[in-house]
Motif scaffolding. Structure first.
Motif, PDB file in Angstrom:
ATOM      1  N   THR A 224       1.518   7.524  -5.914  1.00  0.00           N
ATOM      2  CA  THR A 224       2.380   6.420  -5.487  1.00  0.00           C
ATOM      3  C   THR A 224       1.566   5.153  -5.255  1.00  0.00           C
ATOM      4  N   GLY A 225       0.473   5.269  -4.517  1.00  0.00           N
ATOM      5  CA  GLY A 225      -0.367   4.100  -4.257  1.00  0.00           C
ATOM      6  C   GLY A 225      -0.946   3.521  -5.523  1.00  0.00           C
ATOM      7  N   CYS A 226      -1.321   4.398  -6.462  1.00  0.00           N
ATOM      8  CA  CYS A 226      -1.882   3.931  -7.731  1.00  0.00           C
ATOM      9  C   CYS A 226      -0.844   3.140  -8.522  1.00  0.00           C
ATOM     10  N   LEU A 227       0.360   3.673  -8.624  1.00  0.00           N
ATOM     11  CA  LEU A 227       1.414   2.987  -9.373  1.00  0.00           C
ATOM     12  C   LEU A 227       1.763   1.642  -8.734  1.00  0.00           C
ATOM     13  N   VAL A 228       1.845   1.610  -7.401  1.00  0.00           N
ATOM     14  CA  VAL A 228       2.159   0.357  -6.699  1.00  0.00           C
ATOM     15  C   VAL A 228       1.051  -0.664  -6.927  1.00  0.00           C
ATOM     16  N   ALA A 229      -0.199  -0.231  -6.856  1.00  0.00           N
ATOM     17  CA  ALA A 229      -1.319  -1.149  -7.053  1.00  0.00           C
ATOM     18  C   ALA A 229      -1.323  -1.714  -8.465  1.00  0.00           C
ATOM     19  N   VAL A 230      -1.048  -0.867  -9.461  1.00  0.00           N
ATOM     20  CA  VAL A 230      -1.019  -1.325 -10.852  1.00  0.00           C
ATOM     21  C   VAL A 230       0.093  -2.339 -11.054  1.00  0.00           C
TER      22      VAL A 230
END
Length: 473
Positions: free
Chosen positions: A435-441
């Motif tokens: 989730t954090g990775c997708l939001v950051a991207v």
């Protein structure tokens, strides 16, 4: 003004000093590689055996069958680690990368078990779904790896930090004891043992040098286990009951079955696994000072997915990178991929020799918890180091970090936050790293690539060429 950066796709072209070998490709003395490899196994053992124990219990396997399934997962984790570290053709990142059973698949696999009327068919259905998801992931790897351009330091730093933060609760759980339902779970004696192990590791790191300092975690776990013996907190039963030799017979639980719903579920897990592996490779590349480019990530994803596709042949589950071992590399500074290959050899040995596997099982969970605080905290520290270089003097980047960290921490601090969402969506949402990775991207695209954000980027970094900006972003 930003310092000039070398494009990641040209990293391999940077010459090394004459006669020198990059630490990643260095072959250390056999004893050092063996002990350091064993330290990697000790760090990830609990993570490998937990999924088969949970799924096997859901299926209702007997004690002997459960031991067989656990050994099979250790065996296939070793084979997948060989693929990653040693590599074959364009398969394998050739980094000190440990592979094992991904915990992201536990929830959907138990859901498959619950939806299967005849429990004897549950494992064959899971194996069939993993095979298909692995093969599809293998074909998608060359396309998926191009996501590297969307992982500048502001994204990778956020994700690496989340990896460490997400793993710390695992260490805290281990520190409280082996069974959450037990009366002594979280007792002062368990916490004291975890604290003593942590203290031993810290003292060894502070007051020793050379090789002893590098294997401080392993020595700390051995010492912690010995401390636990007179208090009756160490169970040697598994050693006495384990067989000396056992091979994971192919398709022991039956030929794989292919059901569409199960396949779709495991394909979602594969996407999550590939996302986390991409982040892990970027993190490890920073730690070993060999940044992962598109070619490296594609090769690493091929190893992940091919290992997953082959794993069910020997009764194993989906394989993925183990983030906790990145912390071990960061702390010990032993960057040789051959050390991790030795660890893969130990995993294969434990899969073939249940008695050997049981030796690691002797280590009390609180001891693993004390060591895990150091290992997993080191991963988070590596992420913070990356964020320092991410240009946090810019408001846009601060927002990216703030929101992505918040989104990634939700599943940790509020595990039931997404309880009303569909199970398929929860596979992604319940993984703070994904989730954090997708939001950051997405936020990086919004603030640094679209419209004025891209123009501001070009003005802020006038010394960078368009090729360099594309390589870094």
């Amino acid at each position: 003004m930003a310092a000039h950066r070398t494009p990641r796709d040209k990293i391999d072209e940077i010459p090394t000093p004459a006669g020198s070998t990059h630490p990643v490709d260095e072959k250390l003395p056999a004893l050092k590689m063996a002990t350091s490899g064993l330290q990697h196994v000790a760090a990830m053992y609990a993570g490998v055996v937990a999924p088969p124990l949970i799924v096997g219990a859901a299926v209702g396997l007997s004690g002997a069958e459960l031991t067989f399934l656990t050994g099979a997962c250790l065996f296939t984790a070793g084979l997948a680690t060989f693929l990653q570290t040693l590599g074959v053709w364009k398969i394998g990142a050739r980094l000190p990368f440990v592979n094992g059973v991904t915990f992201a698949g536990v929830a959907p696999m138990t859901a498959i078990v619950a939806s299967t009327k005849d429990k004897s068919d549950a494992l064959p259905v899971i194996f069939g779904a993993v095979i298909v998801a692995g093969l599809l992931g293998f074909l998608a790897a060359p396309v998926f790896c191009k996501a590297i351009r969307f992982f500048p330091p502001v994204v990778t730093g956020s994700v690496i930090t989340l990896i460490g933060v997400s793993l710390l609760p695992v260490a805290f759980g281990w520190a409280q004891g082996p069974d959450p339902a037990a009366a002594d779970y979280g007792s002062p004696s368990h916490l004291a043992l975890a604290g003593a192990t942590l203290l031993l590791v810290l003292l060894l790191r502070r007051f020793t040098r050379g090789f002893v300092k590098q294997i401080a975690v392993l020595l700390g776990m051995v010492a912690g286990t010995l401390v636990a013996v007179p208090f009756g907190m160490t169970d040697f039963g598994p050693v006495a009951q384990a067989r000396l030799i056992g091979f994971p017979t192919p398709f022991h639980f039956g030929a794989p079955q292919f059901q569409l719903a199960a396949i779709l579920s495991m394909c979602v897990v594969m996407v999550v696994s590939m996302t986390e592996s991409t982040a892990d490779m970027l993190a490890l590349g920073e730690v070993v000072e060999r940044p992962a480019d598109e070619r490296t990530i594609a090769a690493g994803l091929r190893a992940d997915t091919l290992g997953s596709a082959l794993s069910p042949l020997f009764n194993g589950f989906m394989c993925s990178a183990f983030a906790q071992n990145i912390g071990l590399v960061a702390m010990t500074r032993i960057r040789s991929r051959f050390v991790v290959a030795f660890g893969g050899g130990f995993l294969v040995l434990m899969g073939l020799c249940p008695a050997a596997a049981s030796l690691i099982a002797v280590v009390p969970r609180p001891v693993l918890g004390g060591a895990g605080v150091v290992l997993f905290g080191s991963v988070a520290a590596s992420g913070i180091q990356t964020l320092v270089r991410a240009g946090l003097d810019k408001d846009n980047n601060v927002l990216i970090v703030a929101v992505s960290l918040a989104a990634g921490i939700i599943p940790i601090t509020a595990p039931h936050f997404y309880h009303s969402f569909p199970q398929t969506a929860r596979i992604v949402l319940d993984s703070g790293i994904s989730t954090g990775c997708l939001v950051a991207v997405v936020l990086n695209l919004l603030f640094n690539h679209v419209g004025k954000g891209r123009e501001a980027r070009e003005v802020t970094h006038p010394m960078e060429t368009a090729e360099e900006i594309a390589a870094v972003h």
